[in-house]
Design an enzyme around this catalytic site. Structure first.
Site, PDB file in Angstrom:
ATOM      1  N   ILE B  86       0.252   0.581 -24.415  1.00 44.75           N
ATOM      2  CA  ILE B  86      -0.278   0.232 -25.733  1.00 44.75           C
ATOM      3  C   ILE B  86      -1.367   1.213 -26.129  1.00 44.75           C
ATOM      4  O   ILE B  86      -2.268   1.506 -25.333  1.00 44.75           O
ATOM      5  CB  ILE B  86      -0.871  -1.193 -25.707  1.00 44.75           C
ATOM      6  CG1 ILE B  86       0.153  -2.184 -25.163  1.00 44.75           C
ATOM      7  CG2 ILE B  86      -1.352  -1.602 -27.088  1.00 44.75           C
ATOM      8  CD1 ILE B  86      -0.439  -3.522 -24.784  1.00 44.75           C
ATOM      9  N   CYS B  87      -1.299   1.691 -27.366  1.00 44.05           N
ATOM     10  CA  CYS B  87      -2.361   2.559 -27.874  1.00 44.05           C
ATOM     11  C   CYS B  87      -3.323   1.697 -28.688  1.00 44.05           C
ATOM     12  O   CYS B  87      -3.047   1.352 -29.828  1.00 44.05           O
ATOM     13  CB  CYS B  87      -1.774   3.660 -28.754  1.00 44.05           C
ATOM     14  SG  CYS B  87      -3.024   4.747 -29.437  1.00 44.05           S
ATOM     15  N   LEU B  88      -4.403   1.315 -28.055  1.00 44.63           N
ATOM     16  CA  LEU B  88      -5.366   0.431 -28.718  1.00 44.63           C
ATOM     17  C   LEU B  88      -6.759   0.863 -28.263  1.00 44.63           C
ATOM     18  O   LEU B  88      -7.016   0.947 -27.056  1.00 44.63           O
ATOM     19  CB  LEU B  88      -5.067  -1.024 -28.306  1.00 44.63           C
ATOM     20  CG  LEU B  88      -5.885  -2.123 -28.963  1.00 44.63           C
ATOM     21  CD1 LEU B  88      -5.677  -2.114 -30.470  1.00 44.63           C
ATOM     22  CD2 LEU B  88      -5.487  -3.485 -28.397  1.00 44.63           C
TER      23      LEU B  88
END
Lengths: 385, 149
Positions: B86-88
């Site tokens: 996840i790109c968070l």
């Protein structure tokens, strides 16, 4: 999914939250909680942006990132200032919380009392608590060392004078009075019998078996020499230790530059505080870092721990970290070491082994079919890996 | 027992007693740092109606370091790659020890409702999202139906 019976979770000792009908008390309750450890402040300090945390929490956090955990503003360790007012507020709130909690409870079901309390408990949420609070906190600050039993008694006393009633409470009162701090009672969580005065601490620590005092030496410590080293540290505390404690300057330790410091530099810091100097550089760095956090944050509170208590904390955390890392592996190795263990393991995992075996057979069968059908051996070879 | 910080126990207990709507999280029996998580796709997003499985791991340094979270269910989303990573920002440089498991999971749920193709992790998905948004959304909906129901 029901984990409420999990042995690790059942050791929790959470003071019950205030009912939703008292939002202001809930807010007050939250406001003395550190945003990092989510516990009431211990040795509270403030940083440049004005946010406050436990000294050891913010020190650990700033070791990892140089910003405020609450507002992301840049922050440095040099900005840390002791917040005495917040410490006083936290302490007195912790002391008066049980009293106020009881006052904030909805009236009991007993009819006669219910009617009396009904009329009393409503103002108690607003003017009633306000009236009581200064009263109880004065009492509280005068009796910091009182056992919880005693302060509960004074709490009941207040309650009585407010309500002007209460046979039941009087009875409770008598019962409580018969016990003294030195009496033993079963821990409400693990049932181990302990002196009453030590029960809160025992619960706080997560219900260790009653022999906690030897724990500092006995726990974990897989590498023989390190364990022996810690033992030396603790055995010295009786005679030589105390005089050594006096030599130690109670001044904040300046952090070394860990990338430049040699193991010898680190060892000299450790030996200055009579700590073990065994281990490779990463171990030494971790120990120095942890010690500096413990030592420096201990200077930010008026309830200071002794150096030997700090050493015990350091040893505990080192051991528990090591245990965490080696736990799975070691248990497995121990179990598999003996023939019985091996058989037991095979028995326990029988289903799993069987499943794997079936899967492999199935896979091989498919592969053979594929090979026969397409004859593309290369893809399959990759798949095997 | 002393190995597991009190904060983790506390968070776990609260998560299980009172989890945010559309989110469930429970630790595994053998490792209390390892959580099985499900997140329901937010309403009026292409993921609506889907239930996504994730795994969450609390590293030794938690809460000083962020939890590690990964989607186990296949999902068509510009900020989630095919390995489920996840790109968070709060899982990386914007992490703060004041955040907790609950806030992380809520942020992930919000990310499903607001994909950000300008900061992509799955490049092909992001490109498709930018060039032909309605086709991308249809694809996301299709994958939700196929893998998350």
């Amino acid at each position: 999914m029901d984990m409420s019976n999990h042995p690790l979770l059942s050791s929790m000792d959470e003071p019950p939250p205030f009912p939703p009908s008292h939002p202001h008390l809930r807010r007050l309750d939250r406001s003395v909680v550190c945003q990092i450890c989510k516990e009431p402040f211990q040795a509270p300090v403030s940083i440049g942006c004005g946010h406050s945390f436990c000294s050891s929490c913010i020190r650990s956090s700033l070791d990892v990132m140089k910003k405020c955990p609450s507002c992301n503003e840049p922050a440095l360790e040099g900005q840390i200032r002791r917040n005495r007012a917040l410490e006083e507020i936290t302490d007195s709130w912790e002391e008066s919380r049980p009293i106020i909690y009881e006052l904030a409870q909805p009236p009991p079901t007993k009819k006669r009392r219910a009617s009396i309390q009904e009329s009393n408990s409503k103002p108690s949420s607003s003017s009633g608590t306000k009236r009581l609070k200064p009263n109880s906190s004065r009492e509280g600050s005068g009796s910091r060392s009182q056992s919880p039993i005693k302060s509960r008694r004074s709490d009941d006393g207040d309650h009585n004078s407010l309500n002007g009633n209460g046979e039941m409470e009087d009875e409770e009162d008598d019962e409580v009075q018969e016990l003294t701090e030195n009496d033993e009672a079963p821990c409400p969580i693990c049932q181990a019998t302990l002196p009453i005065s030590s029960i809160p601490l025992h619960i706080e620590k997560g219900c260790p078996p009653p022999k906690t005092k030897t724990n500092g030496n006995g726990v974990g410590g897989r590498k023989g020499n390190q364990k022996a080293d810690w033992k030396k540290v603790f055995s010295g505390q009786g005679l030589g230790g105390k005089s050594k404690d006096k030599e130690v300057e109670m001044k904040r330790i300046t952090k070394p530059n860990y990338s430049l410091a040699t193991p010898a530099d680190l060892r000299s810091i450790l030996s200055e505080y009579s700590l073990p100097t065994t281990g490779d550089k990463p171990t030494l760095i971790a120990r120095v870092q942890e010690w500096i956090i413990l030592f420096n944050s201990n200077l930010d509170t008026s309830h200071r721990s002794s150096l030997s208590a700090l050493r015990a904390k350091l040893s505990d955390s080192e051991n528990s970290k090591k245990r965490d890392k080696e736990k799975g592996k070691d248990e497995m190795v121990n179990q598999l070491g003996s023939k019985d263990g091996l058989q037991k393991y095979a028995k326990e995992k029988k289903g799993e082994f069987e499943r794997l075996r079936k899967e492999i057979i199935e896979r091989d069968r498919k592969r053979r079919e594929q090979e026969e059908g397409k004859g593309r051996g290369r893809d399959n070879a990759i798949e095997v890996e | 027992m002393s190995g597991l910080p009190k904060r983790i126990l506390k968070e776990t207990e609260r998560l299980m007693a009172d989890s945010p709507p559309g989110i469930s999280a429970a630790p595994k029996d053998d490792n209390l740092r390892h959580f099985d998580v499900t997140v329901a796709g937010p309403e009026s997003s292409p993921y609506e109606g889907g239930v996504f499985k994730l795994e969450l791991f609390l590293p030794e340094e938690y809460p000083m370091n962020p939890p590690k979270v990964r989607f186990l269910t296949k999902i068509y989303h510009p900020n989630i790659d095919k390995l489920g990573r996840i790109c968070l920002d709060i899982l990386k440089d914007k992490w703060s020890p004041a955040l907790q498991i609950r806030t992380v999971l809520l942020s992930i749920q919000a990310l499903l409702g607001a994909p950000n193709p300008d900061d992509p992790l799955a490049n092909d998905v992001a490109q498709n999202w930018k060039e032909n948004q309605s086709a991308a959304i249809a694809q996301a909906r299709e994958w939700t139906r196929q893998y998350a129901q």
